[in-house]
Design an enzyme around this catalytic site. Structure first.
Site, PDB file in Angstrom:
ATOM      1  N   GLY A  96       0.885  -0.767   0.128  1.00 60.30           N
ATOM      2  CA  GLY A  96       0.169  -0.250  -0.294  1.00 60.30           C
ATOM      3  C   GLY A  96       0.885   1.438   0.142  1.00 60.30           C
ATOM      4  N   GLU A 133       3.988  -2.157   4.096  1.00 64.06           N
ATOM      5  CA  GLU A 133       4.557  -3.212   2.648  1.00 64.06           C
ATOM      6  C   GLU A 133       4.281  -4.856   3.154  1.00 64.06           C
ATOM      7  OE1 GLU A 133       6.345  -3.378  -0.537  1.00 64.06           O
ATOM      8  OE2 GLU A 133       6.904  -1.339  -0.126  1.00 64.06           O
ATOM      9  N   LYS A 181       2.442  -6.514   7.871  1.00 60.74           N
ATOM     10  CA  LYS A 181       2.679  -5.683   7.606  1.00 60.74           C
ATOM     11  C   LYS A 181       3.440  -4.735   7.955  1.00 60.74           C
ATOM     12  CE  LYS A 181      -1.350  -2.547   7.848  1.00 60.74           C
ATOM     13  NZ  LYS A 181      -2.286  -1.826   6.590  1.00 60.74           N
ATOM     14  N   HIS A 202      -4.116 -13.983   8.424  1.00 60.58           N
ATOM     15  CA  HIS A 202      -3.864 -13.548   6.357  1.00 60.58           C
ATOM     16  C   HIS A 202      -5.168 -14.006   6.407  1.00 60.58           C
ATOM     17  CE1 HIS A 202      -2.960 -14.432   2.586  1.00 60.58           C
ATOM     18  NE2 HIS A 202      -1.848 -14.510   2.503  1.00 60.58           N
ATOM     19  N   LYS A 210      -7.167 -12.458  -0.285  1.00 56.90           N
ATOM     20  CA  LYS A 210      -7.331 -11.628  -1.267  1.00 56.90           C
ATOM     21  C   LYS A 210      -8.779 -10.909  -1.508  1.00 56.90           C
ATOM     22  CE  LYS A 210      -5.814 -14.596  -5.684  1.00 56.90           C
ATOM     23  NZ  LYS A 210      -6.209 -15.486  -6.743  1.00 56.90           N
ATOM     24  N   ASP A 258     -14.906   3.767   4.349  1.00 63.05           N
ATOM     25  CA  ASP A 258     -13.166   3.547   3.081  1.00 63.05           C
ATOM     26  C   ASP A 258     -13.322   1.791   3.072  1.00 63.05           C
ATOM     27  OD1 ASP A 258     -11.416   4.183   1.421  1.00 63.05           O
ATOM     28  OD2 ASP A 258      -9.471   4.403   2.904  1.00 63.05           O
TER      29      ASP A 258
END
Ligand SMILES: Nc1ncnc2c1ncn2[C@@H]1O[C@H](COP(=O)(O)OP(=O)(O)OP(=O)(O)O)[C@@H](O)[C@H]1O
Length: 623
Positions: free
Chosen positions: A319, A323, A333, A432, A435, A472
């Site tokens: 982003g 990362e 992240k 996790h 996707k 968002d």
């Protein structure tokens, strides 16, 4: 990523027409979509022009025009402020200058088709002619936030640390009720907590400014409360008398000889030294360390080694600020903080901002109900497993993973070798989640229904628990994965609900713009400081949603406006109809369009859960 309006400009009608492909084939296609999103339409000169009025030319790396420099990068970044729940706390939002002018969003990849506006127009003529409904509470009335506690004597200095605000709020609210959530968040091994008011937070204990009523909670005088109380007494007195001279720990805790508490006090007392040290970085950084249960930063390698063999690290996403790497079963992240170096053309986030994000993420963890029964629970918000403050260069294994990604996908971010030796970071260790919706291949209408019901009920649960608004929820912030279970349990205001999954599981990520009422503080991003957010292209669904939020909130972003969640649900329906390809009939499409229309009438995600569209998605009990 917090905002990817540019994706909407990709014409995926062709995708809709395309034949269904297997996941493997699709991955290849995704790789193309995710290829380097370099600007071709804006030259460096464009960039220069766009920033010329901002007086901060040094903040923009013109030397790297290929990096992401886009309208959507400015959306989520600055100005996160919190407001204590107490009217007496002087609210001093951070002032920030808009750093960007509105720019057209970037397409996701270079291989995009020109947009088919005719088809979109026809669609919007049918479904998009709705007026925004006014939300009932008058957003400009601060009075609605009042707890009835007034203390004009207390004037906060400039504080970016929510911890300070929280401590003040806690002190003022000392006998007013449960304060479990943030106390729990701040619980460290060094500061063992006595239970305060039972488990986490639920609808009945949320202290909204309007709803709150004095409740005395037994067991309130925990070790930490005593500590906080003493700390606050000292802190407030010092500030009131102007005698903020202590560079040494001079608090009396009443627990002489308790080394753990002394250590904790030393850490938090840094905040009371901040004025004499002349900045708020010091206090928010130490508060961040406290929230992360650390006394000093770790190294990145230390953190990653806890979750995997460093050789196995794989970068999985990026982003503007973060990362994302897969480390064993988790996703780590890495967000650089507090440095002067521009990262990806942007000023680094400050520890105060991360402190609030950390608190917000941890608060949402409580929805998972791990600590026992709670009235509102779900597992749809990504779990934050750990938070660590780190310092030092990227390890070789991380650099390798970064370069592998770059080779395959073309990173838009700066190479991490550019970080200075003493660079600090926050590492979010996350579950996790799969996707993102943008790249995930939905197979059929059942999966779409499942996606919609899960997002709707999850938002409803968080609304009920924390007056949560995501603000968002674009298609990059919903992750999907396939699981074996047919049912998923949610608890909404004490009522268990079982929803059909059709094998799909969703996770909501990225709370940068989110608003939450933890019970002790309201955390939100003051979007009025970011006018660029609302200047995205007309007709772009994501940009329109920001604008609609602005109308609903009347720019009073502190306020609770659960309608914003509905706006994102409507956006989601649009995206599913317009941008996603899945097996569907025209009846299915009609149902989606009707759902979107009916959502005009809902003031919250909770109300939306009653929509007939979802009726078949609920079952009486788990199979
Ligand atoms: N928990 C997760 N599970 C799987 N993938 C993730 C997870 N978190 C992040 N990612 C991947 O990493 C990408 C970047 O994450 P994210 O959007 O949170 O970064 P960010 O830096 O906060 O974005 P921005 O700062 O631009 O708002 C996501 O789009 C997603 O592909």
């Amino acid at each position: 990523m917090s905002s990817k309006a540019g994706q909407d400009s990709v014409d995926l009608w062709s995708e809709i027409a395309a034949t269904e492909e297997g996941e493997g084939n699709r991955e290849q296609q995704i790789a193309v979509i995710y290829r380097r999103r370099r600007r071709t339409e804006n030259t460096p000169k464009d960039v220069d022009t766009n920033h010329s009025s901002l007086n901060n030319g040094n903040r923009l790396s013109l030397a790297a025009p290929v990096k992401r420099v886009s309208w959507n990068r400015s959306l989520s970044i600055r100005g996160r402020t919190s407001i204590a729940v107490f009217a007496c706390v002087e609210y001093q939002p951070q002032q920030r200058k808009p750093r960007r002018k509105a720019k057209p969003p970037l397409p996701r990849g270079k291989f995009v088709q020109p947009q088919n506006f005719e088809q979109e127009r026809a669609y919007f003529q049918e479904v998009d002619a709705y007026e925004l409904l006014e939300e009932s509470p008058s957003p400009k009335r601060f009075g609605t936030w009042a707890m009835g506690v007034q203390n004009d004597d207390i004037v906060l200095p400039h504080l970016s640390s929510v911890l300070n605000k929280w401590l003040i709020a806690k002190k003022l609210n000392y006998s007013y009720g449960p304060s479990g959530s943030l106390s729990k968040i701040l619980e460290t091994p060094a500061m063992p907590m006595e239970p305060i008011c039972g488990d986490g937070f639920d609808a009945s204990t949320v202290k909204t400014p309007e709803k709150a009523s004095p409740q005395v909670c037994s067991g309130l005088h925990s070790v930490q409360d005593r500590f906080n109380s003493n700390f606050m007494n000292k802190d407030v007195v010092e500030r009131q008398t102007g005698s903020q001279k202590s560079n040494e720990v001079s608090l009396t805790t009443g627990d002489e000889g308790c080394e753990d508490i002394d250590v904790a006090i030393k850490k938090l007392s840094l905040t009371s030294r901040s004025a004499s040290l002349g900045g708020d970085h010091w206090d928010s950084f130490s508060a961040l360390l406290t929230v992360c249960e650390q006394s000093a930063p770790s190294t990145l390698l230390d953190v990653f080694s806890k979750y995997c063999d460093p050789e196995s690290i794989v970068k999985i996403g990026e982003g503007t600020y973060g990362e994302a790497f897969r480390a064993g079963k988790t996703v780590c992240k890495i967000v650089p903080i507090d440095g002067d170096l521009l990262v990806n053309g942007e000023v680094q986030k400050r520890s105060g901002e991360l402190l609030e994000e950390a608190i917000l993420s941890r608060t949402l963890n409580h929805l998972r109900g791990d600590g026992g029964h709670v009235n509102n629970s779900c597992t749809s918000f990504i779990e934050t497993l750990d938070l660590r403050v780190c310092q030092g260069p990227y390890d070789a294994a991380l650099i390798q993973a970064w370069e592998d990604w770059d080779e395959k996908h073309g990173s838009e971010n700066d190479h991490p070798r550019e970080f200075p030796e003493k660079q600090c970071y926050v590492v979010f260790v996350l579950e996790h989640g799969g996707k993102d919706l943008e790249s995930f291949v939905l197979l059929n209408f059942d999966e779409v229904r499942s996606l919609l019901v899960q997002v709707t009920v999850a938002l409803a649960v968080a609304e009920a628990a924390y007056e949560f608004e995501h603000r968002d929820l674009h298609w990059g912030n919903i992750l999907l994965s396939r699981k074996d279970s047919d049912m998923l349990q949610f608890t909404l205001e004490g009522k268990n609900m079982f929803v059909r999954t059709f094998g799909l599981s969703i996770s909501i990520i990225d709370f940068t713009l989110s608003r939450i009422n933890t019970g002790e503080a309201i955390l939100f991003l003051d979007l009025s400081s970011d006018p660029e957010l609302f200047k995205g292209p007309k007709g772009d669904k994501q940009s329109n949603t920001y604008r609609k939020m602005k109308e609903i909130t009347e720019d009073f972003w502190e306020g609770s406006f659960p309608k914003t969640n509905v706006l994102w649900l409507q956006y989601l329906v649009d995206i599913l109809l317009l941008k996603k390809s899945f097996k569907r009939t025209s009846k299915d499409e009609r149902e989606l369009r009707s759902l979107k229309k009916r959502m005009d009438n809902y003031g919250s995600a909770k109300e939306a859960t009653s929509d007939p569209f979802f009726t078949d998605m609920f079952v009486d009990h788990a199979i």
